[in-house]
Motif scaffolding. Structure first.
Motif, PDB file in Angstrom:
ATOM      1  N   GLU A  27      -8.501 -22.707  -4.256  1.00 47.77           N
ATOM      2  CA  GLU A  27      -8.582 -21.989  -5.543  1.00 47.77           C
ATOM      3  C   GLU A  27     -10.004 -21.578  -5.895  1.00 47.77           C
ATOM      4  O   GLU A  27     -10.209 -20.600  -6.623  1.00 47.77           O
ATOM      5  N   ASP A  59      -0.636 -20.146  -2.159  1.00 43.50           N
ATOM      6  CA  ASP A  59      -0.398 -19.748  -3.540  1.00 43.50           C
ATOM      7  C   ASP A  59      -0.456 -18.231  -3.713  1.00 43.50           C
ATOM      8  O   ASP A  59       0.243 -17.672  -4.560  1.00 43.50           O
ATOM      9  N   GLU A  60      -1.268 -17.554  -2.907  1.00 43.19           N
ATOM     10  CA  GLU A  60      -1.429 -16.094  -3.024  1.00 43.19           C
ATOM     11  C   GLU A  60      -1.931 -15.537  -1.693  1.00 43.19           C
ATOM     12  O   GLU A  60      -2.711 -16.199  -0.992  1.00 43.19           O
ATOM     13  N   TYR A  91      -4.891 -20.948  -1.094  1.00 48.91           N
ATOM     14  CA  TYR A  91      -4.078 -22.158  -1.130  1.00 48.91           C
ATOM     15  C   TYR A  91      -4.347 -22.948  -2.418  1.00 48.91           C
ATOM     16  O   TYR A  91      -5.413 -22.844  -3.018  1.00 48.91           O
ATOM     17  N   ARG A  92      -3.363 -23.735  -2.808  1.00 49.38           N
ATOM     18  CA  ARG A  92      -3.551 -24.712  -3.885  1.00 49.38           C
ATOM     19  C   ARG A  92      -3.146 -26.089  -3.379  1.00 49.38           C
ATOM     20  O   ARG A  92      -2.381 -26.217  -2.413  1.00 49.38           O
TER      21      ARG A  92
END
Length: 288
Positions: A27, A59-60, A91-92
């Motif tokens: 993040e 995550d995106e 990523y998270r």
């Protein structure tokens, strides 16, 4: 005839070499894994996929597939070509979330089971003339649930309310340990995401102790997981259930305190009074 030489023009068209640079970051943009480089030429099709990163999830994604491009710029009157295409996988961290729920499962008073209508607050009314000899047994249920995405375990701590007690041999058989402060503790097994574990504890009250409201509190004292992540929702790490023990009041209590013969005389008296009153009312009406 004589053949004359003829000029033939040949043109070579060059396609620029290009690269796709795939990066994997968290993040905050910090690098989680080595970049992946895909080489090709302008106009080539490319497709990428995520890497498995332990304790993280995608995550995106930015620009995961497409066509390799060459961008042309002018910098200080010079032509510059950008031949790299950037792909970013963000990523998270996996969520670690343990919760605990405390409730009343069963109650018995002097060996008679009561109906538990409210498993958070239960009221028990005892007869005054039997208060000293009464014994209350409360069975509590504790549910520890993994609501997150990461497996882990929890330390469950049980506060024993004043004027309630337990039998140590029962506690030990059920897997509980007694601390120096008199609290009960146990560590859960490793609980997978979406799974739960259920525990029970039996507490007692007898007539030699004070009546009142007894709140039994259970909470998660500590958690553990492979990633070392903190629990994200600590507001779900505490739960309680209360038992209110008092003396019965009202008309029912009055009848319980008088004997059968006394009750018979009271009923007979009321019936006679009703007959006399009815006769008196009829006489008044006849005079009118």
């Amino acid at each position: 005839g004589k053949l004359e030489p003829e000029e033939i023009e040949v043109n070579y068209y060059y396609i620029r070499k290009t690269k796709v640079i795939v990066s994997y970051v968290d993040e905050n943009g910090s690098k989680l894994s080595e970049n992946t480089v895909i080489e090709g030429h302008e106009g080539d099709y490319y497709s990428t996929e995520a890497k498995e990163v332990e304790f993280y999830t995608v995550d995106e994604v930015v620009n995961p597939k497409g066509t390799m491009k060459v961008e042309k710029y002018t910098v200080d009157e010079k032509i510059v070509y950008d031949t790299e295409t950037e792909v970013i996988y963000k990523y998270r961290k996996l969520i670690f979330d343990m919760s605990i729920e405390k409730s009343i499962s069963d109650i018995s008073v002097n060996r008679e089971r009561l109906t538990v209508d409210n498993d958070e607050v239960a009221k028990i009314e005892l007869k005054k003339n039997k208060l000293g000899s009464s014994k209350v047994i409360v069975l509590y249920r504790i549910i520890v649930e993994n609501k997150g995405e990461l497996k882990g375990s929890a330390l469950v701590v049980e506060d024993i309310p004043q004027n309630m007690y337990y039998y140590e041999n029962e506690i030990n058989e059920d897997g509980w340990l007694v601390t120096e402060e008199g609290k009960l503790t146990r560590t859960t097994n490793v609980i997978e995401p979406g799974e739960k574990e259920e525990y029970y504890i039996t507490l007692y009250w007898d007539g030699s102790r004070e009546i009142g409201t007894f709140t039994n509190n259970a909470y998660i004292g500590a958690t553990e997981n492979e990633a070392g992540y903190d629990d994200v929702t600590v507001n779900e790490n505490d739960s309680q259930a209360s038992v209110i023990i008092g003396v019965s009041t009202g008309i029912g209590s009055i009848f319980e305190r008088i004997g059968v013969s006394e009750l018979f005389y009271i009923v007979a008296y009321l019936m006679c009074a009703t007959v006399v009153l009815s006769s008196y009312i009829r006489k008044i009406k006849s005079y009118k």
